[in-house]
Design an enzyme around this catalytic site. Structure first.
Site, PDB file in Angstrom:
ATOM      1  N   ASP A  69       0.875  -1.175   0.000  1.00  0.00           N
ATOM      2  CA  ASP A  69       0.000   0.000   0.000  1.00  0.00           C
ATOM      3  C   ASP A  69       0.916   1.229   0.000  1.00  0.00           C
ATOM      4  OD1 ASP A  69      -1.589   2.155   0.728  1.00  0.00           O
ATOM      5  OD2 ASP A  69      -2.715   1.041   2.248  1.00  0.00           O
ATOM      6  N   TYR A 163      -9.820  16.279  -4.183  1.00  0.00           N
ATOM      7  CA  TYR A 163      -8.994  15.497  -5.126  1.00  0.00           C
ATOM      8  C   TYR A 163      -8.035  16.426  -5.868  1.00  0.00           C
ATOM      9  CZ  TYR A 163      -8.039  12.615  -9.312  1.00  0.00           C
ATOM     10  OH  TYR A 163      -7.456  11.926 -10.345  1.00  0.00           O
ATOM     11  N   THR A 198     -10.847   3.945 -17.805  1.00  0.00           N
ATOM     12  CA  THR A 198     -10.306   2.840 -16.995  1.00  0.00           C
ATOM     13  C   THR A 198     -11.449   2.317 -16.130  1.00  0.00           C
ATOM     14  OG1 THR A 198      -9.744   4.188 -15.054  1.00  0.00           O
ATOM     15  CG2 THR A 198      -8.079   4.057 -16.800  1.00  0.00           C
TER      16      THR A 198
HETATM   17  N1  LIG Z   1      -9.035   7.605 -14.995  1.00  0.00           N
HETATM   18  C1  LIG Z   1      -9.080   8.931 -15.094  1.00  0.00           C
HETATM   19  O1  LIG Z   1      -9.955   9.524 -15.748  1.00  0.00           O
HETATM   20  C2  LIG Z   1      -8.006   9.770 -14.430  1.00  0.00           C
HETATM   21  C3  LIG Z   1      -8.025  11.155 -14.676  1.00  0.00           C
HETATM   22  C4  LIG Z   1      -7.029  11.940 -14.090  1.00  0.00           C
HETATM   23  C5  LIG Z   1      -6.060  11.350 -13.287  1.00  0.00           C
HETATM   24  N2  LIG Z   1      -6.102   9.997 -13.064  1.00  0.00           N
HETATM   25  C6  LIG Z   1      -5.065   9.424 -12.198  1.00  0.00           C
HETATM   26  O2  LIG Z   1      -4.433   8.348 -12.889  1.00  0.00           O
HETATM   27  C7  LIG Z   1      -3.983   7.375 -11.934  1.00  0.00           C
HETATM   28  C8  LIG Z   1      -4.511   5.996 -12.325  1.00  0.00           C
HETATM   29  O3  LIG Z   1      -5.941   6.053 -12.397  1.00  0.00           O
HETATM   30  P1  LIG Z   1      -6.792   4.828 -12.974  1.00  0.00           P
HETATM   31  O4  LIG Z   1      -8.022   5.411 -13.551  1.00  0.00           O
HETATM   32  O5  LIG Z   1      -5.934   3.927 -13.790  1.00  0.00           O
HETATM   33  O6  LIG Z   1      -7.187   4.087 -11.600  1.00  0.00           O
HETATM   34  P2  LIG Z   1      -7.794   2.616 -11.370  1.00  0.00           P
HETATM   35  O7  LIG Z   1      -8.660   2.770 -10.160  1.00  0.00           O
HETATM   36  O8  LIG Z   1      -8.365   2.052 -12.636  1.00  0.00           O
HETATM   37  O9  LIG Z   1      -6.505   1.750 -10.994  1.00  0.00           O
HETATM   38  C9  LIG Z   1      -5.732   2.115  -9.880  1.00  0.00           C
HETATM   39  C10 LIG Z   1      -4.923   0.904  -9.386  1.00  0.00           C
HETATM   40  O10 LIG Z   1      -4.215   1.365  -8.224  1.00  0.00           O
HETATM   41  C11 LIG Z   1      -4.351   0.410  -7.185  1.00  0.00           C
HETATM   42  N3  LIG Z   1      -4.265   1.108  -5.907  1.00  0.00           N
HETATM   43  C12 LIG Z   1      -5.227   1.902  -5.342  1.00  0.00           C
HETATM   44  N4  LIG Z   1      -4.799   2.346  -4.151  1.00  0.00           N
HETATM   45  C13 LIG Z   1      -3.556   1.852  -3.967  1.00  0.00           C
HETATM   46  C14 LIG Z   1      -2.597   1.964  -2.928  1.00  0.00           C
HETATM   47  N5  LIG Z   1      -2.872   2.670  -1.815  1.00  0.00           N
HETATM   48  N6  LIG Z   1      -1.384   1.333  -3.055  1.00  0.00           N
HETATM   49  C15 LIG Z   1      -1.118   0.590  -4.174  1.00  0.00           C
HETATM   50  N7  LIG Z   1      -2.008   0.430  -5.185  1.00  0.00           N
HETATM   51  C16 LIG Z   1      -3.203   1.058  -5.096  1.00  0.00           C
HETATM   52  C17 LIG Z   1      -5.723  -0.231  -7.414  1.00  0.00           C
HETATM   53  O11 LIG Z   1      -5.794  -1.531  -6.818  1.00  0.00           O
HETATM   54  C18 LIG Z   1      -5.792  -0.277  -8.947  1.00  0.00           C
HETATM   55  O12 LIG Z   1      -5.271  -1.491  -9.462  1.00  0.00           O
HETATM   56  C19 LIG Z   1      -4.470   7.869 -10.569  1.00  0.00           C
HETATM   57  O13 LIG Z   1      -3.409   8.586  -9.938  1.00  0.00           O
HETATM   58  C20 LIG Z   1      -5.615   8.812 -10.911  1.00  0.00           C
HETATM   59  O14 LIG Z   1      -5.833   9.780  -9.914  1.00  0.00           O
HETATM   60  C21 LIG Z   1      -7.043   9.193 -13.621  1.00  0.00           C
END
Ligand SMILES: NC(=O)c1ccc[n+]([C@@H]2O[C@H](COP(=O)([O-])OP(=O)(O)OC[C@H]3O[C@@H](n4cnc5c(N)ncnc54)[C@H](O)[C@@H]3O)[C@@H](O)[C@H]2O)c1
Length: 262
Positions: A69, A163, A198
């Protein structure tokens, strides 16, 4: 064009990608592996981490897992000590709320538990991982730290105040560190994402019930589609590459042109 068609000159490097068991992180892990990087796949969920590492190995790459984590300082330090030197850190693990995108509410309706959930992953996770890998990068005189943030760090956005604040804190942190470690051959950059398709956002894009909401969201994007993890992955590989040695302290938007509206 496949990842292997792009020569990022990254062969033999080792990368740690956090939250790489799904979504954006998994796309980054695949892209770096196809560029010859040994990818240490981190996730809090062991099955997810294992599946991505297996996929990379099945495709001819090299990979291992590190299940921890990112918010747990001691666990991060122990895992980084066990993985061996990391050349490229991608701080990807993040969240969009206590219950994913389902828990986006107006600031007045948030609770301290909500604030802690945003801050712990998006800020403390970046602090923990970056602090753990930097000493060895400094010692070896080379490194790349890339942090995945969000357009909301700059634009704000209704029901995304905390956020956005957490992502802005991460951006400020990495810009500050860039000033300290550049002389050691280490670059530190952020990639600011627009909405990416995603698991975290899938409920928005699947089905037809959300057609009006989808239209509203995409109207802010000159490129009228959500991003895909692959859109982020190749920019990450570019920043990780030795060729990007004169780019540091920057935030690169990967957002379908959304920043035009900011
Ligand atoms: N998807 C979007 O539209 C979007 C937009 C802007 C920014 N982001 C950023 O992109 C990054 C990835 O987003 P995503 O959409 O792929 O997320 P997601 O939720 O699809 O995947 C995130 C992964 O991180 C893992 N995870 C969560 N908390 C954790 C922790 N404490 N330690 C280790 N692993 C952990 C989860 O198990 C999951 O496999 C994030 O930082 C998110 O804030 C995403």
């Amino acid at each position: 064009m496949s990842g292997t068609d792009l020569d990022f000159d990254l062969g033999g490097r080792r990368a740690l990608v956090t939250g790489a068991g799904a979504g954006v992180g998994a796309g980054i892990a695949d892209q770096l592996a196809s560029a010859g990087v040994h990818v240490v796949v981190n996730d809090i969920d062991p099955d997810r981490a294992g599946a991505v590492a297996d996929r990379i190995v099945g495709a001819g790459g090299t990979s291992s897992t590190a299940v921890f984590d990112v918010t747990d300082h001691d666990a991060v330090r122990a895992a980084v000590a066990a993985t061996g030197p990391i050349d490229v850190l991608v701080n990807n693990a993040g969240n969009a709320g206590v219950e994913g995108f389902g828990r986006l509410v107006d600031f007045v309706d948030t609770t301290p538990a909500d604030w802690n959930a945003f801050m712990s992953v998006n800020v403390h996770g970046v602090l923990n991982c970056t602090h753990a890998v930097l000493p060895s990068m400094i010692e070896r005189g080379w490194g790349r730290v890339i942090t995945i943030i969000s357009d909301s760090a700059r634009s704000g956005g209704s029901r995304m105040a905390v956020y956005g604040a957490a992502k802005a804190a991460a951006a400020g942190l990495t810009r500050g560190i860039a000033g300290e470690v550049g002389r050691h051959g280490i670059t530190v950059n952020n990639i600011a994402l627009g909405t990416i398709r995603t698991e975290a956002t899938e409920s928005l894009w699947s089905g037809t019930d959300n057609a009006e909401l989808q239209r509203q969201i995409l109207s802010g994007y000159p490129i009228r589609r959500p991003g895909e993890p692959a859109d982020v992955a190749w920019v990450t590989a570019m920043l990780a590459s030795p060729r990007a040695s004169w780019i540091t302290g920057q935030t690169i938007p990967v957002n379908g042109g959304f920043s035009q509206a900011l």
